[in-house]
Design a protein around this motif. Structure first.
Motif, PDB file in Angstrom:
ATOM      1  N   SER A  45       0.841  -1.191   0.000  1.00 45.98           N
ATOM      2  CA  SER A  45       0.000   0.000   0.000  1.00 45.98           C
ATOM      3  C   SER A  45       0.881   1.248   0.000  1.00 45.98           C
ATOM      4  O   SER A  45       1.746   1.417   0.867  1.00 45.98           O
ATOM      5  CB  SER A  45      -0.907   0.010   1.236  1.00 45.98           C
ATOM      6  N   GLY A  46       0.674   2.107  -0.980  1.00 42.06           N
ATOM      7  CA  GLY A  46       1.480   3.307  -1.105  1.00 42.06           C
ATOM      8  C   GLY A  46       2.671   3.152  -2.026  1.00 42.06           C
ATOM      9  O   GLY A  46       3.357   4.137  -2.327  1.00 42.06           O
ATOM     10  N   TYR A  47       2.898   1.938  -2.504  1.00 39.80           N
ATOM     11  CA  TYR A  47       4.077   1.666  -3.336  1.00 39.80           C
ATOM     12  C   TYR A  47       3.724   1.252  -4.760  1.00 39.80           C
ATOM     13  O   TYR A  47       4.571   0.735  -5.481  1.00 39.80           O
ATOM     14  CB  TYR A  47       4.939   0.586  -2.682  1.00 39.80           C
ATOM     15  N   GLY A  90       4.385  -2.135   6.557  1.00 37.09           N
ATOM     16  CA  GLY A  90       4.593  -0.903   5.812  1.00 37.09           C
ATOM     17  C   GLY A  90       4.479   0.319   6.685  1.00 37.09           C
ATOM     18  O   GLY A  90       3.406   0.635   7.209  1.00 37.09           O
ATOM     19  N   ARG A  91       5.609   0.971   6.939  1.00 40.01           N
ATOM     20  CA  ARG A  91       5.666   2.236   7.671  1.00 40.01           C
ATOM     21  C   ARG A  91       5.232   2.105   9.131  1.00 40.01           C
ATOM     22  O   ARG A  91       4.758   3.063   9.734  1.00 40.01           O
ATOM     23  CB  ARG A  91       4.855   3.314   6.950  1.00 40.01           C
ATOM     24  N   GLU A  97      -0.650   5.419  -4.919  1.00 41.86           N
ATOM     25  CA  GLU A  97       0.234   6.554  -4.675  1.00 41.86           C
ATOM     26  C   GLU A  97      -0.480   7.598  -3.814  1.00 41.86           C
ATOM     27  O   GLU A  97      -1.644   7.911  -4.032  1.00 41.86           O
ATOM     28  CB  GLU A  97       0.653   7.178  -6.008  1.00 41.86           C
ATOM     29  N   ASP A 127      -1.544   1.968   6.772  1.00 46.44           N
ATOM     30  CA  ASP A 127      -2.848   1.946   6.107  1.00 46.44           C
ATOM     31  C   ASP A 127      -3.845   1.175   6.958  1.00 46.44           C
ATOM     32  O   ASP A 127      -4.126  -0.002   6.710  1.00 46.44           O
ATOM     33  CB  ASP A 127      -2.719   1.329   4.707  1.00 46.44           C
ATOM     34  N   ARG A 134      -0.728   7.151  -0.467  1.00 49.38           N
ATOM     35  CA  ARG A 134      -1.031   6.513   0.819  1.00 49.38           C
ATOM     36  C   ARG A 134       0.231   6.240   1.637  1.00 49.38           C
ATOM     37  O   ARG A 134       0.199   5.500   2.607  1.00 49.38           O
ATOM     38  CB  ARG A 134      -1.748   5.175   0.590  1.00 49.38           C
ATOM     39  N   GLY A 135       1.340   6.848   1.221  1.00 53.52           N
ATOM     40  CA  GLY A 135       2.628   6.504   1.825  1.00 53.52           C
ATOM     41  C   GLY A 135       3.018   7.315   3.039  1.00 53.52           C
ATOM     42  O   GLY A 135       4.176   7.324   3.428  1.00 53.52           O
ATOM     43  N   ASP A 136       2.067   8.004   3.679  1.00 51.77           N
ATOM     44  CA  ASP A 136       2.408   8.846   4.817  1.00 51.77           C
ATOM     45  C   ASP A 136       2.255   8.146   6.159  1.00 51.77           C
ATOM     46  O   ASP A 136       2.609   8.710   7.190  1.00 51.77           O
ATOM     47  CB  ASP A 136       1.547  10.115   4.812  1.00 51.77           C
TER      48      ASP A 136
END
Length: 229
Positions: free
Chosen positions: A150-152, A182-183, A157, A164, A159-161
């Protein structure tokens, strides 16, 4: 070994993937990272690369999630794109094999990868970007749905902050085993991921990429200095 899903449930997975070509990117160091993570309470380890997996396997008793990353010319898919990758990871001792489960151009179908993983005696983990990815992966036989991508992808695009949580909740509603990945950069975020519906949480950069974490601290200190703090 007890069933891998039972061992994973409610626990932490540490992704021992050092910065590519960095000073820690050596199988013996990856093995030491994995041992340290297991000693600290990790329920499982995620390892990239067959040689790294072979180095780790004799030293940990917890399940290993294995992947192979490749940079392909004609496909954006990077995670375990080939059937030969599945075979090599299984032979090296992976209990779970993760693969890119997105709906993108790829050299092997996701259904074929899942079938090969299961035939090799491992569990299939679908590294997904969307709810549709998870639904399709579940129908194809994946045992674990991960929010890894998710976000990649172009579709996700923006959603990378952060983590998720919406996708975690969506996967929870599908049923099955949900991996938050992820993150997830702090203990609080990991706890919140479980609260959102994850069965387990994977943490990588914050634990095993020393160069990146050092950069975060160095940048924060530099910015504070500029403010006159």
């Amino acid at each position: 070994m007890m069933d891998a899903l039972t061992l994973l449930r409610g626990g932490l997975v540490v992704s021992c993937q050092p910065v590519d070509d960095g000073p820690m990117d050596r199988p013996e160091i990856v093995a030491a990272m994995a041992q340290a993570a297991a000693a600290g309470g990790a329920h499982a380890i995620r390892i990239e690369g067959v040689e790294n997996l072979r180095a780790v396997r004799p030293h940990v008793d917890v399940p290993i999630i294995g992947i192979v990353k490749r940079d392909l010319e004609r496909s954006p898919v990077r995670i375990t794109p080939y059937l030969e990758d599945v075979a090599a990871l299984a032979e090296a001792g992976a209990d779970v094999i993760a693969y890119d489960a997105t709906d993108r151009a790829r050299p092997e179908t996701s259904a074929a990868l899942v079938r090969a993983i299961r035939e090799a005696g491992a569990l299939a983990m679908a590294d997904c970007a969307t709810l549709a990815d998870g639904s399709r992966a579940q129908a194809e036989g994946a045992a674990i749905l991960g929010t890894t991508l998710s976000g990649y992808t172009a579709e996700t695009e923006g959603r990378g902050d952060g983590v998720d949580y919406e996708l975690i909740a969506g996967f929870r509603a599908l049923g099955g085993f949900v991996m938050a990945e992820g993150r997830v950069n702090t203990p609080d975020l990991a706890a919140r991921a479980l609260g959102a519906g994850a069965d387990a949480v994977t943490v990588g950069t914050a634990l095993t990429r020393l160069e990146i974490m050092t950069g975060w601290f160095a940048q924060s200190i530099a910015e504070a200095k500029e403010r006159g703090a």
